[in-house]
Design a protein around this motif. Sequence first.
Motif, short mmCIF file in Angstrom:
data_model
loop_
_atom_site.label_atom_id
_atom_site.label_comp_id
_atom_site.label_asym_id
_atom_site.label_seq_id
_atom_site.Cartn_x
_atom_site.Cartn_y
_atom_site.Cartn_z
N TYR A 132 0.83 -1.21 0.00
CA TYR A 132 0.00 0.00 0.00
C TYR A 132 0.87 1.25 0.00
O TYR A 132 0.60 2.23 -0.73
CB TYR A 132 -0.93 -0.01 1.20
N ARG B 152 -7.12 1.86 -3.88
CA ARG B 152 -5.83 1.19 -4.05
C ARG B 152 -5.99 -0.31 -3.78
O ARG B 152 -6.71 -0.71 -2.86
CB ARG B 152 -4.82 1.76 -3.08
N HIS C 120 -4.17 -2.44 -2.27
CA HIS C 120 -3.75 -2.92 -0.97
C HIS C 120 -4.20 -2.02 0.19
O HIS C 120 -3.68 -2.13 1.30
CB HIS C 120 -2.22 -3.09 -0.94
N ALA C 121 -5.18 -1.16 -0.08
CA ALA C 121 -5.78 -0.39 1.01
C ALA C 121 -6.54 -1.33 1.94
O ALA C 121 -7.05 -2.36 1.52
CB ALA C 121 -6.72 0.67 0.45
N ASP D 57 -8.25 2.87 5.47
CA ASP D 57 -7.28 3.76 4.82
C ASP D 57 -8.01 4.77 3.95
O ASP D 57 -9.11 4.52 3.46
CB ASP D 57 -6.30 2.95 3.98
#
Length: 588
Positions: A83, A132, A134-135, A127
């Motif tokens: 992330y 995103r 990988h949030a 987040d």
Amino acid sequence: MTSKPSPSAARDLECDLLVIGSGAGGLATAVTAAYLGLEVIVAEKAPVLGGTTAWSGGWMWIPRNPLAREAGIDESPEAPRAYLREELGEGYEPARVEMFLDQGPAMVDFFRRHTALDFVDGNKMADFHGHRPHASTGGRSVCAAPFDGRRLGRAIRLLRPPLDLHSLWGMGIAGGADLGHFLKAMRSFDSFIHVSRRLARHFLDLVIYRRGMQLVNGNALVAGLLKSALDLGVTLLPSSPAHRLLQKSERVTGAVLDTPSGARCVRARCGVVLAAGGFPHDTRRHLALLPHVAAGTPHRSAAPLTNTGDGLRLAEALGAQVRGFDFSNAAWAPVSLVPRRDGSVGRFPHLIDRAKPGLIAVTRDGRRFVNEAGSYHDLMRALFAAVPQGETVEAWLVCDHRFQRRYGLGMSRPAPLPLLPWQRNGYLRSATTPEVLAEACGIDPAGLAATLANYNHHAEHGEDPAFGRGDTPYQRGMGDPDHAPNPCVAPITHGPFHAVKVVPGSLGTFAGLAADEHGRALDGDRVPILGLYAAGNDMASVMAGRYPSGGITLGPAMTFGYVTAHHAAGVALGTAGTSSLCSSVGEP
């Protein structure tokens, strides 16, 4: 460079580690170092301790923290790393990022086990940028647990009170369930009882102690660190700004302080940690590092006025380098200017109200320019981009009467608190129609009317095709969970209509002293300056001017404070040893 001798050798103080500044970064360093066996002095410019941290929400972004793992949230170490790569881009520094991610959980564990500071989980805090890959939708944040101020005894006088603009009669309100009860106090019996009990306890505290003792958010974080510092024998010197650093044989050995009793030299065997809060009120550095200031729009930081860049200047005098970022040099936030009875002007950071359903932000042409439910940092970057060059950077938050009475708008609190004082002093503009409101605010009436017509058409169905309010878990979490179908979207139709002007502000600064993964300040050749460390906002942000999630200031501040203390003490991270031997200061 070798400093001049002390004004009076008899007035010298000696310690192992001198920490200049008393926010989260400084106090975390001091407490950890004292636990490891060092004799520590903390020098603070202001008469109270806590810096910007004491006014903050107290949240810390610490992926894979112990509280999340105890709750069964055990994500791969690669997920937060990925992330940050997505967010930071070319600003990703492997050594510093790895140190932060590796030691953040250890920092939380250390303070839970060995100090008076405790935490509550943020397992539902998402987040900022949920688009995103990988949030996370939660599990990467912790906050200071509520703290009973009576535990500090007489030392409570050293604690900076909560920011009056974000408290109720001096009582801090915690995020999450506590805030939810206050917003629903007139619509829910359970919430009414909760608020009544909180207020009764607060007013009793005011009678007995002359201040609130139910400490929450950043005030609780500082209180826990302050209690820990006192328990470990840390010497605290309020009202003692640092005048210059001392150096001998190219090693920083202390500083000269301007104390209430006069100038005093502090000799520090293990070095000096600069944690003076960055440069939120350093007007000269604003011109160099904040483009909107150079273009003619003042900067209105919500940080304490004593944070004027002292740490950066002290370090630069010894060859340290200030590192800026192309993306952002401050933690931007929209602030409204609040007239006070004494003639001063407060800066109210709009962190919560923007995501509630039934509000839009417009520029002077009456047009929206951003997803208002996104992060405060993103809103300001969008505003900078939206305002034509040469014009003053400002916007207006616009809502209807239903919104204002339910959620409040800036300093104009929700029902049952009155609106009239804020209308009389000009803070809150109100009118029976959007067109009349626009005229009062200097907004194009036709532009605002057209914007509202388009927004309301879609808001009837909980939609915002123009900007996507409520599209991410973070935004929905900041909205109203009782409002359907979209917790961030509602029509703006119930007059009278209200507006508050917001201008460029910040919660702190990102540019700071270049430092390595141990917190050592670096010179122009990226060589550590022996005995000199940077912490908190005096250290250039590991996030490289980005703002990927809430708590990305305090999380690294606490973590690198913990790391720096180990380096200064000569104690390896991950060991239980203690040491007061500082011969390795500045060495790899």
